[in-house]
Design a protein around this motif. Sequence first.
Motif, mmCIF file in Angstrom:
data_model
loop_
_atom_site.group_PDB
_atom_site.id
_atom_site.type_symbol
_atom_site.label_atom_id
_atom_site.label_comp_id
_atom_site.label_asym_id
_atom_site.label_seq_id
_atom_site.Cartn_x
_atom_site.Cartn_y
_atom_site.Cartn_z
ATOM 1 N N LEU A 158 0.811 -1.216 0.000
ATOM 2 C CA LEU A 158 0.000 0.000 0.000
ATOM 3 C C LEU A 158 0.845 1.267 0.000
ATOM 4 O O LEU A 158 0.328 2.360 -0.260
ATOM 5 N N SER A 159 2.119 1.135 0.279
ATOM 6 C CA SER A 159 2.967 2.317 0.443
ATOM 7 C C SER A 159 3.026 3.175 -0.817
ATOM 8 O O SER A 159 3.195 4.396 -0.738
ATOM 9 N N GLY A 160 2.891 2.547 -1.990
ATOM 10 C CA GLY A 160 2.906 3.328 -3.220
ATOM 11 C C GLY A 160 1.786 4.347 -3.258
ATOM 12 O O GLY A 160 1.988 5.519 -3.624
ATOM 13 N N ALA A 161 0.580 3.912 -2.872
ATOM 14 C CA ALA A 161 -0.561 4.834 -2.853
ATOM 15 C C ALA A 161 -0.398 5.900 -1.779
ATOM 16 O O ALA A 161 -0.767 7.069 -1.975
ATOM 17 N N ILE A 162 0.170 5.528 -0.639
ATOM 18 C CA ILE A 162 0.367 6.492 0.444
ATOM 19 C C ILE A 162 1.352 7.586 0.020
ATOM 20 O O ILE A 162 1.088 8.787 0.193
ATOM 21 N N LEU A 163 2.485 7.184 -0.540
ATOM 22 C CA LEU A 163 3.484 8.167 -0.966
ATOM 23 C C LEU A 163 2.968 9.029 -2.112
ATOM 24 O O LEU A 163 3.280 10.225 -2.191
ATOM 25 N N GLY A 230 -11.211 5.737 -2.876
ATOM 26 C CA GLY A 230 -12.196 6.794 -3.110
ATOM 27 C C GLY A 230 -11.555 8.135 -3.416
ATOM 28 O O GLY A 230 -11.982 8.855 -4.327
ATOM 29 N N VAL A 231 -10.496 8.475 -2.656
ATOM 30 C CA VAL A 231 -9.806 9.751 -2.889
ATOM 31 C C VAL A 231 -9.161 9.777 -4.270
ATOM 32 O O VAL A 231 -9.238 10.784 -4.995
ATOM 33 N N LEU A 232 -8.538 8.674 -4.667
ATOM 34 C CA LEU A 232 -7.881 8.619 -5.981
ATOM 35 C C LEU A 232 -8.884 8.742 -7.118
ATOM 36 O O LEU A 232 -8.621 9.420 -8.121
ATOM 37 N N LEU A 233 -10.034 8.111 -6.976
ATOM 38 C CA LEU A 233 -11.060 8.225 -8.012
ATOM 39 C C LEU A 233 -11.589 9.658 -8.105
ATOM 40 O O LEU A 233 -11.834 10.170 -9.203
ATOM 41 N N LEU A 234 -11.763 10.316 -6.946
ATOM 42 C CA LEU A 234 -12.195 11.710 -6.953
ATOM 43 C C LEU A 234 -11.165 12.594 -7.647
ATOM 44 O O LEU A 234 -11.516 13.461 -8.460
ATOM 45 N N ILE A 400 -2.441 8.127 -10.605
ATOM 46 C CA ILE A 400 -3.712 7.572 -10.143
ATOM 47 C C ILE A 400 -3.712 6.056 -10.287
ATOM 48 O O ILE A 400 -4.069 5.321 -9.356
ATOM 49 N N TYR A 401 -3.274 5.564 -11.416
ATOM 50 C CA TYR A 401 -3.347 4.133 -11.694
ATOM 51 C C TYR A 401 -2.220 3.373 -11.000
ATOM 52 O O TYR A 401 -2.406 2.211 -10.612
ATOM 53 N N VAL A 402 -1.077 4.018 -10.836
ATOM 54 C CA VAL A 402 -0.014 3.417 -10.045
ATOM 55 C C VAL A 402 -0.475 3.235 -8.600
ATOM 56 O O VAL A 402 -0.223 2.201 -7.965
ATOM 57 N N SER A 403 -1.198 4.209 -8.081
ATOM 58 C CA SER A 403 -1.719 4.106 -6.721
ATOM 59 C C SER A 403 -2.825 3.066 -6.628
ATOM 60 O O SER A 403 -2.919 2.333 -5.633
ATOM 61 N N MET A 404 -3.660 2.982 -7.653
ATOM 62 C CA MET A 404 -4.732 1.991 -7.648
ATOM 63 C C MET A 404 -4.174 0.579 -7.616
ATOM 64 O O MET A 404 -4.666 -0.284 -6.867
#
Length: 585
Positions: A158-163, A230-234, A400-404
Amino acid sequence: MEVGGFGEKMKGLFNNRWLVLVASMWVQSCAGIGYLFGSISPYIKRSMGYNQRQVAMLGVAKDLGDSVGFIAGSLCEVLPIWGVLLVGVVHNLVGYGLVWLIVTGVLPALPLWVLCICIFVGTNGETYFNTGSLVSCVQNFPKSRGPVVGILKGFAGLSGAILTQIYAMINTPDKAVLIFMFAVGPSMVVISLMFIVRPVGGHRQVRPSDDSSFLFIYTICLILAAYLLGVLLLEDLIDLNQNLVTLFTVLLIIFILLPVIIPILLVFFLEPKPLVEESLLLKLQNQELGTSEKDANEVILSEVEDEKPTDVDSLPASERKKRIAQLQTKLFQAAAEGAVRVKRRKGPRRGEDFTLMQALIKADFWLIFLSLVLASGSGLTVIDNLGQICQSLGYANTNIYVSMISIWNFLGRVGGGYFSEIIIRNYSYPRPVAMAVVQVIMAIGFFYYAMGWPGQIYVVTVLTGLGYGAHWAIVPAAASELFGLKSFGALYNFLTLASPVGSLLFSGVIASGIYDYYAAKQAGLLQPNLTTLVGDESLSCDGSICYSLTCWILSGLCIIAVVMSSIVVFRTKSVYAQLYGKSRT
């Protein structure tokens, strides 16, 4: 509260195993920087003038750095955990610090192999963070290794999305800042926590509060993943105000810090005496035992935990000690008579302790490894090329997609460990059944992309992240069941080599070669004899055609992996029936 009492409470908090687990989660939440390579690879490609094959080689160097953990595992035996973490900090700072200096032009342009070494060293710091966290928490929670490993590996995914979300709060289009974050961010976090992450001992018993504590952490994990998604989609669908992005990031940090409630509640508001009594009892036992007897008796004490009836914990303390002492006496007698851990002349059987060399001559081990090469190598190929995949489809915001894919990687790790445990505990099916299932899921995702159907980027991101992450919860557990825990570190580190081996073949040769071919063809620089004239010039490919053929190939490779996993299932039915079948009666 009295000053002396408060001091004792703070000492108890510092030595609490749940604080170690929470601190390890924080370390892991910034230790998966390798998963963000897809965000920085387009910037490196443009800044250095590389073609896709050269970028793929950087990705392979990153994968090798993330997987070669033999040194980290060896250092855990000779250094304290804080020393292991400090070595990882040095690797991280030096490796990605040099990458940042090179791509920003502070240092002169250096050959590709120098940049490969820098990325290898920087990403290799992750192995020290992972090893230090896992070794500490597995020793602190010897009866809850599955949940602990799943949670820690999940936070690494999950760290990729957090960073990425923290990078969005900084609000700069300069990708060099993200590389600088790679070098400095994890290092600062690990330095601040490295004296907390360590084995604290005195926790052999499974405590009644463990289930509720793990449930709270699992709940936080699921809420955190849903919140980030949800935040990434927004952010993808709506042009959010920067103040709102900052607010979302602050809430994210609060969610990450929230599990610290568990050790605080346990130390300050629950009775700590049982923990003290257990620690003193263990200390007295160790003082009474000789060096040669100590290891053997620890085995017997762990057998007591496994064999005691489920109703023992509900008995009064005096009766519970009496019942456990009786069972312990029987186990000592059985050990003396040779009824425990009988050695066979022809080496261990599956389900017993193997060394790495013994495992390497077993067909099941190689079937698992090759299946992992095909499936996890395919998943890593998509992860490493996700930046170029998004750009080829016309998506400007690749973060966005890297975080997803990072979020679904996290859910795959947590869910893969949980559901594979249900499979073996409730039905006594071999755990590799779960491997075959997730490999089918990955094959479907690649097939969907190859067909060019609507929403292909979302489908391949979700299914690839889910399947790839699940492998790293299922495979280590299966290896420990089939080949034992005695040499688990060596076995696990060998299996982790499967990802870079697959990435080297599928990304470094197949995906990059096909991409460069279509990029040259679209630029009109391809001769009729299929020889490109562009040399090292950086070209871009547009359209789903850039990776369609690659996904066809990856889908086929995953199907082959399913066949291999199914063979392992067939060959290990009897092993899992012996390990878990009796528990169902």
